[in-house]
Scaffold this motif. Structure first.
Motif, short mmCIF file in Angstrom:
data_model
loop_
_atom_site.label_atom_id
_atom_site.label_comp_id
_atom_site.label_asym_id
_atom_site.label_seq_id
_atom_site.Cartn_x
_atom_site.Cartn_y
_atom_site.Cartn_z
N ARG A 195 18.39 43.38 38.13
CA ARG A 195 17.17 42.90 38.76
C ARG A 195 16.64 43.86 39.82
N ASN A 196 17.42 44.89 40.15
CA ASN A 196 16.89 45.91 41.04
C ASN A 196 15.72 46.62 40.38
N PRO A 197 14.72 47.01 41.13
CA PRO A 197 13.58 47.72 40.53
C PRO A 197 13.96 49.14 40.14
N PHE A 198 13.10 49.76 39.37
CA PHE A 198 13.20 51.20 39.14
C PHE A 198 11.84 51.77 39.53
N LEU A 199 11.80 52.34 40.73
CA LEU A 199 10.55 52.84 41.31
C LEU A 199 10.37 54.32 41.02
N PHE A 200 9.17 54.81 41.26
CA PHE A 200 8.97 56.26 41.22
C PHE A 200 9.42 56.83 42.56
N PHE A 201 10.17 57.94 42.51
CA PHE A 201 10.62 58.59 43.74
C PHE A 201 10.60 60.10 43.54
N SER A 202 10.42 60.81 44.66
CA SER A 202 10.34 62.27 44.63
C SER A 202 10.84 62.81 45.96
N ASP A 203 10.98 64.13 46.04
CA ASP A 203 11.52 64.75 47.25
C ASP A 203 10.88 66.12 47.48
N PHE A 204 9.55 66.16 47.42
CA PHE A 204 8.84 67.41 47.64
C PHE A 204 8.92 67.82 49.11
N SER A 205 8.72 69.10 49.37
CA SER A 205 8.68 69.58 50.76
C SER A 205 7.28 70.04 51.16
N THR B 74 12.75 40.18 35.96
CA THR B 74 12.06 39.52 37.08
C THR B 74 10.69 38.99 36.68
N LEU B 75 10.29 39.22 35.44
CA LEU B 75 8.94 38.85 35.01
C LEU B 75 8.91 37.65 34.07
N VAL B 76 10.02 37.39 33.37
CA VAL B 76 10.06 36.30 32.40
C VAL B 76 11.33 35.48 32.62
N ASP B 77 11.37 34.28 32.02
CA ASP B 77 12.57 33.45 32.11
C ASP B 77 13.66 34.02 31.21
N LYS B 78 14.85 33.50 31.34
CA LYS B 78 16.02 34.06 30.67
C LYS B 78 15.93 33.96 29.14
N GLN B 79 15.43 32.84 28.63
CA GLN B 79 15.30 32.72 27.17
C GLN B 79 14.30 33.72 26.61
N SER B 80 13.20 33.92 27.32
CA SER B 80 12.22 34.92 26.87
C SER B 80 12.85 36.31 26.87
N TYR B 81 13.64 36.59 27.88
CA TYR B 81 14.34 37.87 27.98
C TYR B 81 15.27 38.06 26.77
N MET B 82 15.99 36.99 26.41
CA MET B 82 16.92 37.07 25.29
C MET B 82 16.17 37.22 23.96
N ILE B 83 15.03 36.58 23.86
CA ILE B 83 14.20 36.74 22.66
C ILE B 83 13.77 38.20 22.52
N ALA B 84 13.23 38.75 23.61
CA ALA B 84 12.76 40.14 23.58
C ALA B 84 13.89 41.09 23.19
N SER B 85 15.07 40.85 23.73
CA SER B 85 16.22 41.72 23.45
C SER B 85 16.58 41.69 21.97
N ALA B 86 16.61 40.49 21.39
CA ALA B 86 16.97 40.37 19.98
C ALA B 86 15.91 40.98 19.07
N GLY C 240 7.99 48.56 40.44
CA GLY C 240 9.14 48.92 39.61
C GLY C 240 9.80 47.72 38.98
N ASP C 241 9.01 46.68 38.64
CA ASP C 241 9.57 45.41 38.16
C ASP C 241 10.23 45.57 36.79
N ARG C 242 11.45 45.10 36.70
CA ARG C 242 12.13 45.00 35.40
C ARG C 242 11.71 43.69 34.72
N LEU C 243 11.90 43.63 33.41
CA LEU C 243 11.52 42.45 32.64
C LEU C 243 12.30 41.22 33.12
#
Length: 557
Positions: free
Chosen positions: A419-429, A387-399, A382-385
């Motif tokens: 920086r928290n992940p966003f994972l897949f989650f479910s609650d089947f029975s 956590t994958l790139v440096d801050k300047q790269s992040y700012m470039i992507a955003s712009a 569930g990695d967000r961007l």
């Protein structure tokens, strides 16, 4: 509409389409009433009933909830509950021009610690201050258990009980509208979740010809499909007229199969437009037919994965899975100029030619992003961007995407460097479903954290640990967009060098340095804002030296 309708405060008509059944009995509280069947397979009855009463239908398989239930307080297997859906609206629906759309995608269950509509209301002023103009909510129709992305929903008309139910949703929409925020609802018409689906016992709601990877797909073009189409179109009308939703996002339309003379997507678009509403589609087909007003389905806009893939692959260096088709600066240039990188080009990943040219369709027909629930959540961790790139790269992507001529969409938390992940989650029975989900996510996505666990869900909640620099950066980019927007025009000039781009829009141009470098711009301008060390003025054809980052310039007169 399908389901229960209040004719008066104490009188309700129940309608159930169940051509497979010879007899249906309504159980209202503890009373039972035999329903009458017509020639099309509709069962009807009008009885004395009131808000809060619980009901179900007795068929040959046993007792089941209403597939068109408006509320499932006890979950997907529990009895349905009557709600009149009378609400005193304090606001009017919000009309936003396509060129003014700045979308913020969120998941109600993880947007706040409480995970409810009421707690989300408390964040609306924050979103207004950020500058977004529309909120896109991941699906809220009733799904199994307490936690899910929403795409396993089985009751298209019922708002998820753990989020607060229908009245809480109305309150959220009303509060958003009072602040001038449009609300877009993500709806799923390509399949129905596997748990709690009783429609298969009632009639031919589902196709016998087509399949999806996620569940049964609706029967839009075979025998009895007229009534299935009505079931879906009534649902579209329901969200617009009863809940005052401003627009819909249609999930994975490439998995909506329909060979009727008129595609269900066109029916949805035309109904929406007749009510003054708009529709956005998710599609991986790279097919402009979906959004073409002349000879296509007339959907207002569609998501563009190619833009995301181009930026992500170049900045991260990832080349696995579909990223194997991307990774060069040329891909980013093509995404800006032609929208689809694969527009009739051979894809090594797909092992076939993919896509078609968009022609002269305007930029506001396309929604772009550098993160969304799929691109983050379908990664094993569930990695967000962030956590994958440096801050300047992040700012470039955003712009790159926020200042593009396309409609931008922010994924919740991205704007403050979550920086928290966003994972897949479910609650089947169902034990078999649980086993399948666990094994499937591990095998296909590498997700080691059990998607059924509370850990997966709780880790995915926003921390609200705000990086003030990034938040202020996003606010600034949005202000610049609003002042200098291309207004849907695709008139773009792009120069490319070794690790740099110059992107010329109508009123501004972007200098993008992917590393410390020297570059030459054909544009002259005055610096509006930069993420690193950029000169205050640029003169055309003069060589300059810049540090890694992005500079935003207003053209010199």
């Amino acid at each position: 509409m399908f389901g229960p309708s209040f004719l008066s405060e104490n009188e309700v008509e129940f309608i159930l389409w169940a051509p497979y059944q010879e007899k249906v009995t309504l159980r209202l509280n503890e009373e039972k009433y035999d329903m009458e069947k017509d020639e099309k397979g509709y069962f009807r009855i009008t009885v004395n009933a009131k808000e809060g009463d619980k009901y179900s239908f007795i068929i040959d398989k046993g007792e089941i909830p209403d597939p068109a239930s408006r509320y499932q307080p006890d979950g997907v297997h529990g009895r349905s509950q009557l709600v009149s859906l009378k609400y005193e609206w304090k606001s009017r629906e919000v009309k936003i021009k396509p060129e003014d759309l700045i979308i913020y995608e969120l998941h109600i269950g993880t947007f706040t610690q409480e995970g409810t509509f009421y707690s989300a209301v408390e964040k609306l002023d924050y979103l207004v201050d950020l500058g977004v103009t529309a909120i896109e909510i991941m699906p809220v129709h009733q799904f199994p258990g307490k936690k899910d992305w929403g795409y396993d929903g089985v009751y298209l008309y019922a708002v998820q009980n753990t989020y607060g139910g229908p009245y809480a949703f109305m309150k959220f929409i009303d509060e958003a509208h009072q602040r001038g925020l449009a609300v877009i609802l993500d709806v799923v018409y390509n399949h129905v979740g596997p748990e709690g689906n009783y429609m298969m016992f009632l009639g031919p709601y589902f196709s016998q010809k087509y399949k999806t990877p996620w569940g049964l797909t609706f029967n839009f073009d075979d025998a009895y499909s007229d009534e299935v189409r009505k079931f879906i179109l009534d649902n579209v009308r329901y969200w617009f007229e009863v809940f005052h939703i401003d627009g819909l996002r249609l999930d994975a339309v490439h998995a909506i199969y329909d060979f009727s003379p008129k595609h269900i997507l066109q029916d949805i678009a035309e109904l929406s437009h007749s009510l003054g509403k708009f529709v956005i589609a998710e599609s991986d087909l790279n097919d402009p037919k979906i959004i073409d007003d002349k000879c296509g389905y007339k959907i207002d806009a569609q998501w563009v994965d190619d833009f995301h893939h181009s930026v992500h692959a170049y900045l991260t260096g990832e080349r696995n899975s579909y990223y194997s088709d991307f990774g060069t600066l040329d891909d980013i240039v093509k995404a800006f100029k032609d929208v689809f990188v694969y527009d009739g080009k051979y894809s090594n990943f797909r092992k076939k030619t993919h896509g078609a040219p968009v022609g002269n369709l305007n930029a506001c027909k396309f929604v772009v992003y550098i993160q969304d629930h799929d691109q983050v959540g379908n990664r094993g961790n569930g990695d967000r961007l962030s956590t994958l790139v440096d801050k300047q790269s992040y700012m470039i992507a955003s712009a790159l995407y926020l200042l593009s001529p396309f409609i931008p969409m922010i994924f919740m938390g991205e704007e403050y460097y979550e920086r928290n992940p966003f994972l897949f989650f479910s609650d089947f029975s169902d034990p078999n479903l649980i086993k399948g989900v666990r094994e499937g996510r591990l095998r296909e996505n590498g997700q080691e954290i059990d998607p059924q666990s509370d850990e997966a869900f709780l880790k995915s909640k926003l921390s609200w640990n705000i990086d003030k620099e990034i938040l202020e950066y996003y606010r600034t980019l949005i202000k610049i967009r609003k002042e200098f927007s291309n207004k849907c025009s695709r008139r773009i000039k792009v120069d490319k060098g070794d690790k740099w781009l110059v992107i010329g829009l109508e009123k501004i141009f972007l200098l993008v340095a992917f590393s410390d470098t020297e570059l030459t711009s054909r544009h002259s301008g005055e610096l509006l804002f930069s993420s690193s060390d950029f000169p205050k003025n640029i003169v055309s054809s003069k060589e300059i030296r810049v540090k890694k980052g992005i500079g935003i310039y207003k053209y010199s007169i």
